[in-house]
Scaffold this active site. Structure first.
Site, PDB file in Angstrom:
ATOM      1  N   CYS A 126      -5.277  13.270  12.806  1.00 13.61           N
ATOM      2  CA  CYS A 126      -5.967  12.016  12.513  1.00 13.61           C
ATOM      3  C   CYS A 126      -5.891  11.158  13.755  1.00 13.61           C
ATOM      4  CB  CYS A 126      -5.358  11.312  11.317  1.00 13.61           C
ATOM      5  SG  CYS A 126      -3.818  10.500  11.667  1.00 13.61           S
ATOM      6  N   LYS A 176       0.827  -1.216   0.000  1.00 14.29           N
ATOM      7  CA  LYS A 176       0.000   0.000   0.000  1.00 14.29           C
ATOM      8  C   LYS A 176       0.858   1.262   0.000  1.00 14.29           C
ATOM      9  CE  LYS A 176      -1.756   1.617   3.999  1.00 14.29           C
ATOM     10  NZ  LYS A 176      -1.560   3.034   4.361  1.00 14.29           N
ATOM     11  N   ASN A 177       1.810   1.334   0.917  1.00 13.73           N
ATOM     12  CA  ASN A 177       2.555   2.584   1.080  1.00 13.73           C
ATOM     13  C   ASN A 177       3.607   2.813   0.001  1.00 13.73           C
ATOM     14  OD1 ASN A 177       0.955   3.221   3.211  1.00 13.73           O
ATOM     15  ND2 ASN A 177       2.440   2.685   4.802  1.00 13.73           N
ATOM     16  N   ARG A 223      -8.770  -0.279   4.031  1.00 10.42           N
ATOM     17  CA  ARG A 223      -7.841   0.701   3.470  1.00 10.42           C
ATOM     18  C   ARG A 223      -6.501   0.056   3.160  1.00 10.42           C
ATOM     19  NH1 ARG A 223      -6.538   5.319   7.122  1.00 10.42           N
ATOM     20  NH2 ARG A 223      -5.233   5.633   5.312  1.00 10.42           N
ATOM     21  N   ASP A 253       4.126   0.496  12.234  1.00 15.73           N
ATOM     22  CA  ASP A 253       2.968  -0.181  11.641  1.00 15.73           C
ATOM     23  C   ASP A 253       2.849  -1.646  12.073  1.00 15.73           C
ATOM     24  OD1 ASP A 253       2.329   2.168  10.373  1.00 15.73           O
ATOM     25  OD2 ASP A 253       3.159   1.599   8.432  1.00 15.73           O
ATOM     26  N   ILE A 290       7.052   7.100  17.142  1.00 13.44           N
ATOM     27  CA  ILE A 290       6.763   7.787  15.873  1.00 13.44           C
ATOM     28  C   ILE A 290       5.486   8.633  15.971  1.00 13.44           C
ATOM     29  CG2 ILE A 290       6.372   7.489  13.374  1.00 13.44           C
ATOM     30  CD1 ILE A 290       9.123   6.507  14.196  1.00 13.44           C
ATOM     31  N   ARG A 336      -4.820  10.726   4.038  1.00 12.60           N
ATOM     32  CA  ARG A 336      -3.814  11.771   4.244  1.00 12.60           C
ATOM     33  C   ARG A 336      -2.720  11.757   3.184  1.00 12.60           C
ATOM     34  NH1 ARG A 336      -3.235  14.208   8.885  1.00 12.60           N
ATOM     35  NH2 ARG A 336      -1.011  14.270   8.441  1.00 12.60           N
ATOM     36  N   ARG A 380       0.146  14.804  13.150  1.00 13.53           N
ATOM     37  CA  ARG A 380       0.733  14.585  11.826  1.00 13.53           C
ATOM     38  C   ARG A 380       0.847  15.843  10.956  1.00 13.53           C
ATOM     39  NH1 ARG A 380      -1.602   8.967   9.568  1.00 13.53           N
ATOM     40  NH2 ARG A 380       0.319   8.951   8.373  1.00 13.53           N
TER      41      ARG A 380
END
Ligand code: EPU
Length: 419
Positions: free
Chosen positions: A117, A22-23, A398, A306, A328, A93, A122
């Site tokens: 969020c 995804k990223n 998502r 994550d 983070i 985002r 962020r």
């Protein structure tokens, strides 16, 4: 809104193919607007964030087609709207990633400022300061970032914090800027490197890929290209955690073990047997007991934020005490109160979650609050006694492709109910 219903207790195993990351897909999709001819992408996961990004590109005027082999073709030559509305930024985002490419290719951009969020405030100050250093004129008006530039100019930029999308935005902008840009303290995540490789395949000149100093020599134009996106290391880690929790034995295919080194070491510390090959990972937890592991989340190559929620669930059932420190994001423990409702013994002190292992979790109705928190609640449900009902599953869609189908294939008793 859909719910996921899980009957806990199954031992998970078998073989599973991992989807595209995804990223990595999100920045690569938006980077395609830098090209002056068609880009063809493969290994694109079917995810809500990907659909949103495609919608975003289509809104801007790009031509989008999917060919018979499910490759995605993006024709950027028709892009003629340089604006991203709040409605899109609010749901994703990562929409902020269009700022760099739009400025570099079209000299203007109007992008809604992302608000806070669920996992933290962020901010995007590093994105904006970097673009300003490259000569962009940036104002914030009525909640929108309004940016213009003639041609961006190379600059020497030191980023105060390691930021993944910040590095990506500036790298994309620098690819078409005039002269050399040096990005110091750059993020080294595999997804950042994948974007850099994609840009180089289009004709960009990026050196230092995978290191914290990127040297980008701007070029006049970038051409369309065919590119395959890397596998999703976080999806992979999540399925490994499912096998570890349920004392199963799973082999993941189409994965890059090199992207998961810190995570695999923690699985071994938690008691799992790990074996890897060029593009596969096997985790064997049969007849083995979970051990508690201490974790500090940090930028790559250290342990990823994550994967924090997934390991926290493993710690809830490991005998002994463990500490998980989140460095983070300031508010990334929202899964904790839900896990406590399922019987976990976790206390939070600032950015540290201290867990005392318990002998079992008990299924109940829980609420998903963000993507990785949702993943952790599924994991908890898989191992809990009785039935777990997860509400607000849209978060999971998502970032996890066909999630219930994949867990089902591993042997889980899970079903989606449309409500
Ligand atoms: N930060 C600033 N100023 C900036 C940018 C970032 O202060 O201008 C701070 C953030 O507030 C945060 C830290 O820097 O405290 C790091 O955030 P980063 O910018 O690296 O996060 P991101 O780029 O917004 C990406 C992933 C996240 C992942 C983080 C960290 C994408 C689309 N998102 O977010 O993925 O958690 O990097 O690795 O790549 C997820 O997939 O569930 C997810 C949240």
């Amino acid at each position: 809104m859909d719910t996921l219903v899980i009957q806990g207790g199954a031992i998970l195993g078998g073989e599973l193919d991992i989807s595209g990351a995804k990223n990595a897909v999100l920045p690569i999709l938006v980077a395609s607007i830098l090209a002056d001819s068609t880009v063809t992408l493969t290994n694109i996961p079917h995810l809500r964030d990907v659909t949103t990004s495609i919608e975003l590109l289509a809104t801007m005027g790009a031509g989008i087609t999917v060919d018979e082999k499910l490759a995605l073709e993006i024709d950027p030559t028709t892009v003629n709207l340089f604006e991203v509305p709040y409605e899109l930024v609010k749901t994703m985002r990562a929409s902020i990633l269009v700022l760099g490419p739009l400025l570099a290719r079209h000299g203007e951009a109007r992008v809604s400022l992302p608000g806070g969020c669920a996992i933290g405030s962020r901010p995007v100050n590093i994105h904006l300061d970097g673009l300003r250093a490259m000569g962009a004129d940036i104002k914030v008006e009525k909640g929108f970032i309004v940016a213009t530039a003639n041609r961006l100019k190379g600059a020497h930029i030191f980023m105060d914090m390691v930021t993944v999308t910040g590095t990506e935005n500036l790298m994309m902008a620098a690819a078409l800027a005039q002269g050399v840009t040096i990005l110091e303290n750059a993020a080294r995540e595999p997804e950042v490197s994948d974007l850099a490789h994609f840009l180089n395949a289009m004709g960009a000149q990026i050196e230092g890929i995978g290191t914290s100093t990127l040297r980008i020599t701007g070029v006049e134009r970038l051409n369309g290209v065919a590119y395959r996106v890397i596998p999703d290391r976080i999806e992979a880690g999540t399925y490994l955690a499912a096998a570890a929790l349920t004392q199963g034995d799973v082999t993941l295919r189409q994965v890059d073990p090199g992207h998961l080194e810190a995570v695999l070491l923690k699985f071994e510390e938690a008691g799992a047997l790990i074996d890897t090959g060029h593009d596969w990972i096997r985790l064997d937890m049969r007849n083995r007991l979970l051990k508690p592991v201490n974790i500090v989340t940090m930028p790559y190559p250290a342990f990823p934020t994550d994967m924090q929620a997934q390991f926290l669930v493993m710690n809830t059932l490991a005998k002994g005490v463990s500490h998980v420190k989140e460095t983070i994001f300031e508010n990334r423990f929202m899964h904790v109160p839900e896990l406590v409702r399922m019987g976990a013994n976790i206390t939070i002190d600032g950015n540290v979650a201290m867990t005392q292992g318990v002998s079992k979790l008990i299924g109940t109705s829980v609420m998903a609050t963000d993507l990785r928190a949702s993943a952790s609640l599924i994991l908890a449900g898989l191992v809990a006694e009785g039935e777990t009902v997860i509400n607000r599953v849209y978060h999971i869609d998502r970032g996890y492709e066909r999630v219930e189908e994949k867990f089902h294939r591993m042997g889980a008793n899970i079903q989606r109910l449309a409500t």
